[in-house]
Design an enzyme around this catalytic site. Sequence first.
Site, PDB file in Angstrom:
ATOM      1  N   GLU A 101      20.457   7.729   3.498  1.00  0.00           N
ATOM      2  CA  GLU A 101      20.430   9.174   3.242  1.00  0.00           C
ATOM      3  C   GLU A 101      21.534   9.910   3.991  1.00  0.00           C
ATOM      4  O   GLU A 101      21.906  11.017   3.605  1.00  0.00           O
ATOM      5  CB  GLU A 101      19.044   9.745   3.580  1.00  0.00           C
ATOM      6  CG  GLU A 101      18.757  11.112   2.985  1.00  0.00           C
ATOM      7  CD  GLU A 101      18.851  11.188   1.455  1.00  0.00           C
ATOM      8  OE1 GLU A 101      19.008  12.318   0.928  1.00  0.00           O
ATOM      9  OE2 GLU A 101      18.788  10.138   0.773  1.00  0.00           O
ATOM     10  N   GLU A 105      15.256  17.335   6.981  1.00  0.00           N
ATOM     11  CA  GLU A 105      14.705  17.895   5.730  1.00  0.00           C
ATOM     12  C   GLU A 105      14.839  16.869   4.594  1.00  0.00           C
ATOM     13  O   GLU A 105      13.894  16.632   3.843  1.00  0.00           O
ATOM     14  CB  GLU A 105      15.457  19.196   5.397  1.00  0.00           C
ATOM     15  CG  GLU A 105      15.151  19.784   4.030  1.00  0.00           C
ATOM     16  CD  GLU A 105      16.418  20.166   3.264  1.00  0.00           C
ATOM     17  OE1 GLU A 105      16.663  19.600   2.178  1.00  0.00           O
ATOM     18  OE2 GLU A 105      17.171  21.031   3.767  1.00  0.00           O
TER      19      GLU A 105
END
Length: 908
Positions: free
Chosen positions: A130, A59
């Site tokens: 990330e 996501e």
Amino acid sequence: MALGKEEAEDMEIVKARTDKREYKRIVLPNALQCAASMNVSVGSFSDPDGLEGLAHFLEHMLFYASEKYPLEDSYSKYIIEHGGSTNAFTSSDHTNYHFDVNSDCFEDALDRFAQFFIKPLISADATIREIKAVDSENQKNLLSDGWRMHQLQKQLSEEGHPYHKFSTGNWDSLEVWPKEKGLDIRLELLKLYEENYSANLMNLVIYAKESLDKIQSLVEDKFQEIQNNDRSCFSFPGQPCSSEHLQACQILVRTVPIKQGHKLRIVWPITPGILYYKEGPCRYLGHLIGHEGEGSLFYVLKTLGWATELSAGEGDGTTEFSFFNVVINLTDAGHEHMQDVVGLLFKYIHLLQQSGVCKWIFDELAAVCETSFHYQDKTPPSSYVVRVASNMQIYPPKDWLVGSSLPSNFSPSIIQTVLNQLSPDNVRIFWESKKFEGQTAMTEPWYKTAYSVEKITGSMIQEWMLFAPNEDLHLPAPNVFIPTDLSLKDAQEKVKFPVLLRKSSFSSLWYKPDTMFSTPKAYVKIDFNCPFASSSPETEILADIFARLLMDDLNDYAYYAQVAGLCYGISNTDSGFQVTVVGYNHKLRILLETVIEKISNFKVKPDRFSVIKEMVVKECGNLKFQQPYQQAMYYCSLLLHDQTWPWMEELEVLPHLQAEDLAKFIPLMLSRAFLECYIAGNIERSEAESMILHIEDTFNKGQDPICQPLFPSQHLTKRVIKLERGIDYLYPIEGLNPNDENSALVHYIQVHRDDFTLNVKLQLFALIAKQPAFHQLRSVEQLGYITVLMQRNDYGIRGVQFIIQSTVKGPGQIDLRVEAFLEMFETKLYEMTNDEFKRNVNALIDMKLEKHKNLREESAFHWREISDGTLKFDRQECEVATLKQLTLQDLINFFDEHVKLVRLGRGH
């Protein structure tokens, strides 16, 4: 729902009577359903074994870049620059992506959004960076009791069930352990995406101003390239803890929370309510078990001095499994009587068994739900599309807007089936308290929560029921607050802004009839400005306890009003306390007058004073467990605001306060008061005036009035400390929780007093700088998950602040990074073209022209103007006019003068 296209277009979607929007359901050739929020039927349950948090990580990754838009973060940049916002979340069985944006940029934004699901670039470099953001997000949750207890419930479930998994992901689960196994995490992300992100598992909701036909062709154009791999929804039959697996059921778990306080969570595995959403068994049972009127479980526990809060209803779940939860906040005395509390709960459940399922209660509930649905407030488009897209995964098309909000089929047998599942033989009890420190033998692996488990049996609970106090538990009375008059008043005056209807030495009344929303609702706020309420830490605390005791005393009466859609609140403020009542106007006055009557005749009950004092002591003590960024924001306000008292000083005086101190204080606090009143909505001018006259009569009339008017010198302006230009002020303080590894920085730049020209320059700077700050400090430098640039408004004094929480750098280093960013941004600002500038100006104008969605939102805006003393009700129009005159050079000059680093010295 395998409907063909023709069938789909004929399907009528049930909508609220007051809903003027048009809807259409279409099915694209690639099987992507259309009705902007994309709901993908893939969640953390789809994480491969040994790769916990992969779906959540995916996501995050889809936001970075796509083949069509390869520039990193260009999607977020586009949305934010065009007045919008964007977000996403991952749950157990779905992931939802959503955004809102100014309408003239919608098509371009949608094109960028569609690429998430067509060809995202999951680059190796971004993947490594990330993981740190996912880990930072997890770090901020590690000391949150909500996250910890949720994971503990999952931990104590069947290991083979996906519910058992850890869903968030962290550095170990996404970097260290995959590497040890020789796995390439990027390839695993691609595999999860390619195997699961299939068009037939996606539901899209578009909310736009164009015609339905135009939206349909837009969607067909943008989303037709999404691959349809004809995947089936993830399914895992069976309960994660049922009577077949007794090791996960019939247990009492003692656990140590982070915060002070005692809590019981009583949990039963049940048949998912979603299978019976028209019959609403969990809504019916939650309504009764969670009721707070006289004779309810909570009323009895409160009267005994054992509980301060109780909620009941369906919690976690999918179409395959679900849980019914009763959560009770216990007092110290309640903690000592845990077995009695559980015994009383089961006694109440037994009462429900004996009473049978009551049609009149179901009908009353159904009537409340129907009124609530048909007169629902409009919500922001982004939250609306998220709700509808999530509903599309679960319900048939005609109920996409309704969801489970309209129980209409009375079925005693279905309600009875779920009621039978709330049995002593099927229960899990989670008992939280600091008192269990040192008495637990086990540790939950992800959050390191200390706990111990012991088996309980049905016969043990039968014994607790037997010895529980013999209190008068009974069903609620019929609800007299359910509105029957939902007619709209004829607003004689089409006033755009609030008018000052009357002013006396005791009060002023601002009035704004509803000319926008056409709902039978009203909003009333009465602000008691009492100078004696905030003169010291003692009076501040006493005023807070007074407001809480009022709510406590009114609760069993006013709870019926809340159930019927009439909400009220009494809270202390910087200068006294305020009463707010909002909801259906039909019976609002009855509730308001009861509240006013209670204030005027208030008597302190020593037993309730002790309970509320205990709550306040714990809450004050728990402030040290707030997130570091929240602590930093608190200190910033404390330093800036005149006449505020540090919580540490309040905590110091609290133990010494007694009921008699409050009894003496209340008449003193009320002896001098001025009431600032705001009444809006479906209410006539004469009604508004008579409400305020009634309040004045109650407090200010008679031989010995409760309140006298304020002296002129007591009408104080709210003041903010002025920071001298060119001086750095540094306030370093150690985080209050030594176990929290996060540090935080609030970098605040004070700019100006309320002024339209300066306001719009500041807003424009914040709009232009917001996304670059996020990209540089969060995406590139990975300082931490919480990285925000936002405006700040303290009673009309405007500024801008960077709020950053980090585990990788200390506040001093973060501050250097903020300064480096501002220097980098200065260069960007000087290089900005006039076209870029105009684009941003137009985006800000569009944001300002956005109408208020509902009465609450409109009233909050008007009340802010009244309470700040600015009274600029036409603020949006004036600021739009000012914006149209602005030049790029004006913005550069503003940055140079107010934001750019200019150092003369450093203050401490």
